[in-house]
Design a protein around this motif. Structure first.
Motif, short mmCIF file in Angstrom:
data_model
loop_
_atom_site.label_atom_id
_atom_site.label_comp_id
_atom_site.label_asym_id
_atom_site.label_seq_id
_atom_site.Cartn_x
_atom_site.Cartn_y
_atom_site.Cartn_z
N LYS A 13 0.83 -1.21 0.00
CA LYS A 13 0.00 0.00 0.00
C LYS A 13 0.86 1.26 0.00
O LYS A 13 0.65 2.18 -0.80
CB LYS A 13 -0.91 0.00 1.24
N LEU A 14 1.86 1.30 0.89
CA LEU A 14 2.69 2.49 1.02
C LEU A 14 3.54 2.74 -0.22
O LEU A 14 3.74 3.88 -0.63
CB LEU A 14 3.58 2.40 2.26
N ARG A 15 4.06 1.68 -0.83
CA ARG A 15 4.85 1.85 -2.06
C ARG A 15 3.99 2.48 -3.17
O ARG A 15 4.45 3.34 -3.91
CB ARG A 15 5.43 0.53 -2.52
N HIS A 16 2.74 2.03 -3.27
CA HIS A 16 1.85 2.60 -4.27
C HIS A 16 1.54 4.07 -3.97
O HIS A 16 1.55 4.90 -4.87
CB HIS A 16 0.55 1.78 -4.37
N LEU A 17 1.29 4.39 -2.72
CA LEU A 17 1.00 5.77 -2.35
C LEU A 17 2.22 6.66 -2.61
O LEU A 17 2.08 7.78 -3.12
CB LEU A 17 0.59 5.87 -0.88
N THR A 18 3.41 6.16 -2.27
CA THR A 18 4.64 6.91 -2.50
C THR A 18 4.87 7.15 -3.98
O THR A 18 5.35 8.21 -4.39
CB THR A 18 5.85 6.17 -1.88
N ALA A 19 4.50 6.18 -4.81
CA ALA A 19 4.66 6.31 -6.26
C ALA A 19 3.59 7.21 -6.88
O ALA A 19 3.68 7.55 -8.06
CB ALA A 19 4.62 4.94 -6.92
N GLY A 20 2.58 7.57 -6.08
CA GLY A 20 1.56 8.48 -6.58
C GLY A 20 0.34 7.80 -7.17
O GLY A 20 -0.55 8.47 -7.69
N THR A 21 0.30 6.48 -7.11
CA THR A 21 -0.85 5.75 -7.64
C THR A 21 -1.40 4.82 -6.55
O THR A 21 -0.82 3.77 -6.31
CB THR A 21 -0.47 4.89 -8.87
N PRO A 22 -2.46 5.22 -5.88
CA PRO A 22 -3.03 4.33 -4.86
C PRO A 22 -3.35 2.96 -5.45
O PRO A 22 -3.79 2.85 -6.60
CB PRO A 22 -4.30 5.06 -4.41
#
Length: 161
Positions: free
Chosen positions: A92-101
């Motif tokens: 989840k956090l990697r996706h949020l950090t990449a800008g795509t939930p």
């Protein structure tokens, strides 16, 4: 909920990718499950706990008001942890950090894979052999309890000096 909501970043969780065991038996999985139940009870949480080895549910406990409604969450978080090879909260956090939930990905079956905190892969010899998963509280608490149970389990297996 009796605990403050923890806040995690990617680096806070990445260490869990380094935990590897020489082996994990059914007895070990039950021991991990019992430790998880102890954490849930000590912290006065409303959580379901599931330990899976391969495709076999070796340990499952539903505390307080958790019930069958938690089962899809347990399965989905574990599926995400196995699919991506890291804790479900880290996914989840990697996706949020990449800008795509994660929820916005169109190439994912969101009924099968749930990138919410609470599942941590169990590694033996570079392969995922199972998961510890918790569900019932906010996902950061689910993750915190699973990580604490895993830490206590690792400590119990370490030789004393």
């Amino acid at each position: 909920m009796s605990r403050p909501l923890p806040h995690y970043s990617v680096p806070d969780i990445e260490y869990l990718n380094e935990i590897e065991f020489e082996s994990i038996s059914n007895d070990d999985a039950v021991a991990l499950g019992l430790i998880a139940v102890q954490v849930v009870q000590e912290w006065d949480l409303n959580l379901a706990v599931e330990i899976v080895l391969g495709d076999d549910v070796v340990f499952k406990a539903k505390l307080k008001s958790t019930n069958a409604d938690n089962d899809p969450w347990l399965a989905g978080k574990a599926a995400a942890a196995k699919h991506f090879g890291e804790p479900s909260l880290l996914v989840k956090l990697r996706h949020l950090t990449a800008g795509t939930p994660f929820e916005e990905r169109t190439d994912i079956d969101h009924d099968a894979l749930k990138a919410h905190g609470g599942s941590i892969p169990l590694w033996v010899d570079g392969a995922i052999v199972g998961t510890i998963t918790m569900s019932g509280e906010p996902d950061a608490i689910d993750h915190e309890a699973a990580a604490e149970a895993l830490a206590r389990f690792v400590s119990s297996r370490s030789p004393s000096f």
